[in-house]
Motif scaffolding. Structure first.
Motif, mmCIF file in Angstrom:
data_model
loop_
_atom_site.group_PDB
_atom_site.id
_atom_site.type_symbol
_atom_site.label_atom_id
_atom_site.label_comp_id
_atom_site.label_asym_id
_atom_site.label_seq_id
_atom_site.Cartn_x
_atom_site.Cartn_y
_atom_site.Cartn_z
ATOM 1 N N ALA A 66 0.835 -1.189 0.000
ATOM 2 C CA ALA A 66 0.000 0.000 0.000
ATOM 3 C C ALA A 66 0.878 1.249 0.000
ATOM 4 C CB ALA A 66 -0.897 0.009 1.231
ATOM 5 N N PHE A 68 0.134 5.376 -0.103
ATOM 6 C CA PHE A 68 -0.832 6.475 -0.191
ATOM 7 C C PHE A 68 -0.115 7.778 -0.474
ATOM 8 C CE2 PHE A 68 -2.661 3.181 2.455
ATOM 9 C CZ PHE A 68 -3.845 2.964 1.789
ATOM 10 N N ALA A 123 1.633 2.260 5.374
ATOM 11 C CA ALA A 123 0.569 3.118 4.866
ATOM 12 C C ALA A 123 0.739 4.537 5.393
ATOM 13 C CB ALA A 123 -0.792 2.560 5.271
ATOM 14 N N MET A 124 0.976 4.673 6.702
ATOM 15 C CA MET A 124 1.082 6.014 7.273
ATOM 16 C C MET A 124 2.356 6.702 6.812
ATOM 17 S SD MET A 124 -0.103 8.506 8.843
ATOM 18 C CE MET A 124 -1.554 8.376 9.863
ATOM 19 N N ALA A 125 3.443 5.948 6.695
ATOM 20 C CA ALA A 125 4.704 6.564 6.265
ATOM 21 C C ALA A 125 4.569 7.107 4.838
ATOM 22 C CB ALA A 125 5.845 5.556 6.345
ATOM 23 N N PHE A 127 1.746 7.892 3.339
ATOM 24 C CA PHE A 127 0.790 9.003 3.414
ATOM 25 C C PHE A 127 1.517 10.270 3.851
ATOM 26 C CE2 PHE A 127 -2.893 11.068 5.726
ATOM 27 C CZ PHE A 127 -3.566 11.416 4.572
ATOM 28 N N ALA A 128 2.433 10.091 4.834
ATOM 29 C CA ALA A 128 3.205 11.230 5.322
ATOM 30 C C ALA A 128 4.051 11.829 4.203
ATOM 31 C CB ALA A 128 4.101 10.804 6.486
ATOM 32 N N VAL A 253 -7.237 10.013 -3.677
ATOM 33 C CA VAL A 253 -8.551 9.375 -3.707
ATOM 34 C C VAL A 253 -9.011 9.124 -5.151
ATOM 35 C CG1 VAL A 253 -10.978 9.692 -3.128
ATOM 36 C CG2 VAL A 253 -9.226 10.244 -1.460
ATOM 37 N N PHE A 256 -7.004 6.223 -6.709
ATOM 38 C CA PHE A 256 -7.394 4.919 -6.157
ATOM 39 C C PHE A 256 -8.773 4.514 -6.660
ATOM 40 C CE2 PHE A 256 -3.974 5.203 -3.013
ATOM 41 C CZ PHE A 256 -3.552 3.900 -3.039
#
Lengths: 328, 295
Positions: A66, A68, A123-125, A127-128, A253, A256
């Protein structure tokens, strides 16, 4: 028995779906081409998003990871192109390639440590990464011109040959998208692509088969970044204007949604999804705000009810046995 | 170089904002521990808390306590709706982790756009809860709002600790976090517990948003940075206990404020995110001990 028989078995019911799809898209392009006007712009953007989604598909679909934050690399591509062309007067083509190289190097530097993470942390990394890039593009006004954005980016071209005509732009983008698809399809069925898909099924299993999981993941991440950077540059050249908002959360968004509409992990899915998800909002003639709402709602509904996307429709005639990992 | 006074002042400010991060982080932990889901839309609750409170306080001229209570209740309802409409169906279909994360991101975009359409896209703020101030200690100024944040933060953490340790429902939530199957076998309604965790987490986020708005501002776009900061605080704290998450938040807030003095305010999110990457890479289990379970 006969050649007709082999073609028939080759195509199968799935094949009819594919042929029908090809005819549909050919007619669609013909219509857009004849009609011209605003639809051309919509299709151009669809092609650009398509390129982005092919890259995303490498990392998410084939490799099952994943990310983001791919919008970070699109921003890198867009701003790289803008700065090189406007400030330094580079040729657009070289600027595009140089930006891709920069994004590639950046993705190695960023990906090497980040891809050791898994699950929510990855995912958070990622996204960051997207958020960091957005903030930098807003704040670093001396280079990016902040919220005002960059305008006056020259169209694609080499030397005296520039592509100014909207129809020619679309054709050019189409060729690039098809090239991207071809590369993606070739790689998917290569030794490299099979290794990626093995990782998406089971990392331990892949490692047991002698696949260097970390290196292959990084390679997929870099490929995704290259595609993203190219799409960012193409956006800059085709539209002639970029701002931080272009590469914000909306982009995550929207892309995806496209990937899910088309089918995660399939070769053609990203392109098909990009075209359908770009055209549908135009049919209902909605404006920007409602469009974002529509995308978000569509994505949520897709994620809940048809997580395999439209590609699942093609498989309706086939056996119902679920395939492991990303569908083919 | 910034002077010592400036640095101390930034420390004070950092503790205030850090407490708010800590509250958001506890919200992340509540949902994560009950369901194993990381709700990326956590920042939305903070934003909605501030926006609703502004509407009731400034728009409808309600008294502060009432406005805050209604806002928190409304945001809790939003949290429940998100759980029932989006998370539960995916949960039942055993959707992969990143699909659920993606859905929460889509929820964030959706709510942001709805807020723009209904409440507008202008930044809002309202006065501090107690007028007057700031309190001066030497050359360091401490706004009264900071004491509100400190007091409410301590109160909420205290209540939460009591809730999780002393009440039946709180213990049931903790049972879910340890083993959902076993909890279900013991007769704990796991589904309702997940709804409850979203309500609780949304309420915490809303409270954080109401507390922080007078010190900064609120607008549709603050949810991303606040959500990420809260998540970073949760990671620093190791997703374990409420006090650890709070400590993680304060640490992040202080580092961020010190960095603002050195690098400038525009880069505060960049710095927070860099802290995240450093913690993730070098202390993947948080600074205060290990995770309850791996993601």
């Amino acid at each position: 028995m006969t050649s007709r028989d082999t073609i028939f078995t080759r195509l199968g019911r799935y094949g009819y779906f594919a042929v029908g799809g090809a005819i549909f898209f050919a007619l669609l392009f013909a219509f857009v081409f004849v009609r011209g006007g605003y639809l051309l712009t919509v299709m151009q953007l669809a092609m650009i998003y398509g390129v982005f989604c092919i890259g995303l598909n490498f990392f998410m679909g084939y490799t099952g990871q994943a990310s983001f934050g791919q919008n970070a690399f699109a921003a890198l591509g867009g701003y790289g192109t803008a700065v090189l062309c406007v400030q330094f007067g580079w040729e657009p083509v070289f600027a595009l390639i140089a930006s891709m190289a920069i994004a590639g190097i950046a993705s190695v530097i960023v990906g090497y440590p980040t891809l050791r993470l898994r699950g929510h942390y990855l995912a958070m990394a990622t996204f960051a990464l997207g958020l960091i890039t957005y903030d930098i593009s807003v704040q670093w006004t001396s280079v990016t011109q902040g919220y005002m954005g960059y305008s006056g980016i020259p169209p694609l071209g080499i030397g005296p040959f520039t592509i100014e005509d909207e129809r020619m732009k679309l054709v050019c983008l189409m060729v690039i998208l098809l090239f991207g698809l071809w590369v993606s399809g070739r790689l998917r069925n290569s030794r490299f692509g099979r290794a990626l898909r093995a990782i998406s099924t089971s990392e331990l299993g892949a490692a047991a088969l002698g696949i260097n999981v970390a290196r292959y993941k990084l390679a997929a991440f870099v490929i995704a970044a290259l595609y993203a950077s190219a799409s960012g540059s193409l956006f800059a050249h085709v539209v002639g204007f970029i701002s931080p908002e272009v590469f914000g959360l909306q982009m995550v968004v929207v892309t995806f949604t496209m990937l899910y509409v088309g089918g995660v992990g399939t070769v053609l899915g990203p392109a098909v999804g990009a075209i359908i998800a770009s055209l549908l909002p135009e049919i209902v003639r909605s404006t920007g705000r409602f469009q974002d709402i529509a995308y978000a709602l569509a994505l949520i509904v897709m994620l809940i009810y048809v997580p395999k996307g439209l590609s699942a429709l093609g498989g309706l005639g086939r056996s119902r046995v679920a395939e492991p990992g990303a569908g083919s | 170089m910034p002077s010592a006074i400036e640095l101390i002042q930034s420390l004070v400010n950092g503790v205030g904002i850090g407490l708010v991060y800590g509250l958001i982080a506890i919200g992340f932990c509540v949902i994560y521990n009950a369901s194993g889901i990381v709700n990326f839309a956590q920042g939305v609750f903070v934003m909605l808390g501030g926006m609703f409170a502004y509407s009731f306080l400034v728009g409808m001229k309600l008294p502060l306590a009432l406005a805050a209570a209604i806002s928190i209740a409304l945001v809790a309802v939003v949290g429940v709706l998100v759980q029932i409409a989006v998370i539960r169906p995916m949960w039942k279909r055993k959707a992969p982790m990143f699909a659920i994360i993606l859905a929460t991101l889509a929820v964030q975009l959706l709510i942001e756009q709805i807020v723009i359409l209904t409440l507008g896209d202008q930044p809002r703020t309202y006065p501090e809860f107690t007028s007057g101030g700031p309190l001066k200690i030497g050359q360091v100024a401490i706004g009264y709002q900071l004491f509100w944040v400190l007091g409410c933060g301590a109160l909420m953490v205290g209540l939460l600790t009591l809730f999780f340790n002393k009440t039946r429902v709180g213990r049931a939530l903790r049972a879910c976090s340890q083993n959902r199957e076993a909890a279900a076998l013991l007769g704990i309604p796991v589904g309702s517990m997940l709804v409850l965790s979203f309500a609780l987490s949304a309420a915490l986020g809303a409270a954080a948003g109401i507390l922080i708005t007078p010190m900064q501002y609120t607008s549709y776009s603050i949810d991303g940075p606040f959500g990420v900061s809260g998540f970073i605080a949760a990671i620093i704290g190791g997703f374990g206990s409420a006090p650890a998450a709070l400590a993680g938040g304060i640490l992040l807030g202080v580092v961020q404020s010190a960095a603002i003095v050195v690098f400038g305010a525009g880069y505060k999110n960049v710095i927070a995110l860099t802290v995240l990457l450093i913690v993730l890479l070098f202390f993947p289990k948080g600074l205060f001990g290990g995770l309850a379970k791996r993601a």
